[in-house]
Structures are given as structure tokens and as C-alpha cells.
Design an enzyme around this catalytic site. Structure first.
Site, PDB file in Angstrom:
ATOM      1  CD  GLU A   5      -2.423   1.074   2.879  1.00  0.00           C
ATOM      2  OE1 GLU A   5      -3.509   1.650   3.016  1.00  0.00           O
ATOM      3  OE2 GLU A   5      -1.855   0.462   3.814  1.00  0.00           O
ATOM      4  CE  LYS A  57      -7.200   0.717   4.130  1.00  0.00           C
ATOM      5  NZ  LYS A  57      -6.049   1.447   4.753  1.00  0.00           N
ATOM      6  CB  CYS A  78      -3.662  -1.744   4.941  1.00  0.00           C
ATOM      7  SG  CYS A  78      -2.630  -1.366   6.393  1.00  0.00           S
TER       8      CYS A  78
END
Length: 263
Positions: free
Chosen positions: A40, A107, A143
Site C-alpha cells: 500500500e 480501499k 491493509c
């Protein structure tokens, strides 16, 4: 499938980070990998003004990654930032294949935790992503997503045998253990391989990264986990690289032994 993890430590300069991408692509090609997973925020580390570096998917940063993927004949998965409609940015993962962009993922679950508020500057995505890489269905998460098992089971339900997880994990007491435990848990939830690649711990971080609310700069700890939760490769805190062969027949065997996806 042979998959590589390139655990780098991004700078605040997107052009300089492209040189890191180029280096890791060369290593992955030499290792015979079909897929290279980068962290990321590969484009620009957290802690910098993200709106100043965000680019559309047809911008120069993605164009260069696509060229590197094509030249090396492999798929490159990397985190970047794209403009959002409301003035914020999207925390985006691109998958650059040898023949073009395979897809992108914004995300969904933002890091509003441990005193940090990612949502102040980042707009959430809404759509999960699976893609086909050399005939293998691959899911994508990012993440903080790793704390949400439903995303991983949904990706498996859409055919994912492997889920890649670029990350820039926040430092702090117990955080490495949490990261490792969560990666193993998501592999067990989805009976899939998990290939999780984090930002390396910044050499200058010291104890600073453990401050409540600090930007998630990375702690390393990248790992590859089998569908039954076994750690097949693990990296330390520093910048590093590994490549692992995944026997995808293990997914079928795991799903026969532990049919959790069947309900």
C-alpha cells in the site's frame, strides 16, 4: 503460481518510488515470478499531503508501472492514490498486467483506528475486486481490510484462490502480532492463500511510529499464508524480497477438508 513480495520503504516522491518499483520488478522477473505484490502507498508514503500526488489511472505513474509490467511479462500489484469526487483521494491498488491494467481496487475499510483517521483525507471504495492472472482468480484487499473477514470470504465466493494484501501497517505494541494473526485468520476464513506485503519499517522511525494517531508508515512483516493458515514465508522489518511457489491444489484440498465457505 509463483508470487513475489517486494517489501520496500516508499518515500514522499512518486518518481523516486517508481525506481523502487523498477528494482523490485527486475528482482521478481529474475526469480521467475508471475505476480509481484508491492505495498500500500507504494506511490507515496503516508504522512505527506496525498492530494498533491494523487493521479488518475491514465496518469504518468500508472503508465510507467504498466510499461514495467509489460517489459517484464508479469503482473504488478501496487498501492497508489487517485482523486476522489469529493476532494479527498482514494487509496487505490492497481494490478498492472503484461497486456494492460487488469483492474483497480479502492480501499473499502479505512483506517479510523488507534487514534488515526484515514477517512479525513481518503474516501472509501465500494466494490471488491477479483481478477484473473494466468487463469487464476486473485482477490485484492488493502491493509486495514484484513480486520474484516467478510471481504475475504466474499472474494473467495467470487472464485479467488489467492488474495493479495498490500499494506502499510501502523507501528505500536502488539501490532506485528496482530498483523500476522489476522493474515493467518483470513486465510482460514477463506481457505485461500494470502500474500500480504507491507511497507518496510522506516529506518528513521525509531519509537515515533508507535505514537497514538501517527501515520501508518509500515513495520515490515510481509508474509505468505497457506489456505490452512501455515506461514510459508515471512520477512523481517527491513526492506526485503521473497518469492514463493503456490500449489493451488492446496486450496481445493483445504475446502474439501474444512468446508466453511459452504455455510
Amino acid at each position: 503460481m509463483r508470487i513475489a513480495l517486494g517489501q520496500i520503504s516508499s518515500t514522499t516522491v512518486p518518481g523516486a518510488n517508481l525506481l523502487l518499483v523498477e528494482q523490485e520488478v527486475a528482482r521478481a522477473a529474475t526469480a521467475g515470478a508471475q505476480v509481484l505484490v508491492l505495498p500500500e502507498a507504494t506511490m507515496c508514503r503516508f504522512g505527506a499531503p496525498l492530494h498533491t500526488v494523487a493521479e488518475p489511472l491514465d496518469g504518468p505513474w500508472v503508465t510507467r508501472v504498466l510499461q514495467l509490467a509489460a517489459d517484464a511479462a508479469l503482473t504488478v500489484v501496487a498501492g497508489m492514490f487517485t482523486p476522489a469526487d469529493d476532494g479527498r483521494v482514494h487509496n487505490t491498488v492497481i494490478a498492472a498486467g503484461p497486456d494492460g491494467l487488469l483492474g483497480h481496487y479502492d480501499k473499502i475499510h479505512l483506517y479510523d483506528a488507534f487514534g488515526h483517521r484515514e477517512s479525513d483525507t481518503v474516501a472509501p471504495g465500494t466494490k471488491p475486486l477479483t481478477m484473473d492472472v494466468d487463469g487464476v482468480r486473485v482477490g485484492v484487499a488493502t491493509c486495514y481490510d484484513i480486520r474484516f473477514p467478510g471481504l475475504f470470504t466474499a472474494l473467495a465466493a467470487h472464485g479467488a484462490l489467492v488474495t493479495v494484501v498490500p499494506a502499510s501497517w501502523g507501528a505500536g505494541p502488539g501490532k506485528l502480532d496482530q498483523w500476522t494473526l489476522l493474515a493467518r485468520a483470513r486465510a482460514l476464513d477463506s481457505t485461500s492463500f494470502i500474500a500480504a506485503c507491507g511497507q518496510a519499517a522506516p529506518s528513521e522511525a525509531g519509537a515515533t511510529g508507535a505514537v497514538l494517531g501517527a501515520p501508518p508508515m509500515g513495520i515490515g512483516g510481509s508474509l505468505i499464508v497457506s489456505p490452512l493458515g501455515e506461514v510459508r514465508a515471512a520477512l523481517g522489518p527491513a526492506a526485503d524480497f521473497t518469492a514463493v511457489d503456490l500449489d493451488l491444489r492446496e486450496v481445493r484440498r483445504a475446502r474439501e477438508l474444512v468446508p466453511v465457505l459452504a455455510g
